[in-house]
Design a protein around this motif. Structure first.
Motif, short mmCIF file in Angstrom:
data_model
loop_
_atom_site.label_atom_id
_atom_site.label_comp_id
_atom_site.label_asym_id
_atom_site.label_seq_id
_atom_site.Cartn_x
_atom_site.Cartn_y
_atom_site.Cartn_z
N ARG A 58 0.84 -1.22 0.00
CA ARG A 58 0.00 0.00 0.00
C ARG A 58 0.87 1.25 0.00
NH1 ARG A 58 -3.90 -2.02 4.60
NH2 ARG A 58 -5.33 -3.28 3.39
N GLU A 59 1.91 1.26 0.84
CA GLU A 59 2.79 2.41 0.93
C GLU A 59 3.51 2.65 -0.39
OE1 GLU A 59 5.25 1.57 4.27
OE2 GLU A 59 3.67 1.97 5.72
N GLN A 64 4.01 5.75 -5.54
CA GLN A 64 3.95 5.79 -7.00
C GLN A 64 2.84 6.72 -7.47
OE1 GLN A 64 3.55 1.71 -8.22
NE2 GLN A 64 5.72 1.25 -7.91
N ASP A 65 1.72 6.68 -6.76
CA ASP A 65 0.60 7.57 -7.12
C ASP A 65 1.01 9.03 -6.95
OD1 ASP A 65 -0.91 5.35 -7.70
OD2 ASP A 65 -2.11 5.44 -5.85
N ARG A 66 1.72 9.34 -5.88
CA ARG A 66 2.17 10.72 -5.65
C ARG A 66 3.14 11.15 -6.75
NH1 ARG A 66 3.71 9.40 0.04
NH2 ARG A 66 1.71 9.11 1.03
N ARG A 67 4.06 10.28 -7.11
CA ARG A 67 5.02 10.60 -8.17
C ARG A 67 4.29 10.85 -9.49
NH1 ARG A 67 8.99 5.73 -6.72
NH2 ARG A 67 9.84 6.58 -4.80
N GLY A 68 3.29 10.03 -9.78
CA GLY A 68 2.53 10.20 -11.00
C GLY A 68 1.74 11.50 -11.00
#
Length: 76
Positions: A58-59, A64-68
Motif C-alpha cells: 500500500r505504501e 507511486q501515485d504521488r510521483r505520478g
C-alpha cells in the motif's frame, strides 16, 4: 514359522511413556523436544507477515501515485 520372539518387534524404539491429556492434544509444549511453534503461534506469525507485506505494498502504491500526480502537474 517359529513361535519364538524372533519376529516380535515390541520394545523397539525405546520405552513407552504415558502422555497426559494436554500432551495428546498438542498442548503444554514448554519442554519442546522437537522444537518449533505451536500451530496457533505459526498462524499468528503468518498473519503478521501477510499484513506487513500488504502494508508495504500500500505504501509503495501511494508513493507511486504521488510521483505520478507530481509528474502530471509539472507537465501541464
Amino acid at each position: 514359522m517359529t513361535r519364538g520372539g524372533s519376529g516380535n518387534m515390541l520394545g523397539v524404539g525405546g520405552t513407552r511413556r504415558k502422555l497426559g491429556r494436554d500432551a495428546l492434544r498438542g498442548g503444554d509444549r514448554g519442554g519442546r523436544t522437537g522444537g518449533g511453534l505451536s500451530p496457533q503461534a505459526q498462524k499468528r506469525e503468518l498473519l503478521r507477515k501477510l499484513q506487513e507485506r500488504q502494508q508495504d505494498r500500500r505504501e509503495q502504491q501511494e508513493q507511486q501515485d504521488r510521483r505520478g500526480t507530481d509528474a502530471a502537474g509539472e507537465a501541464s
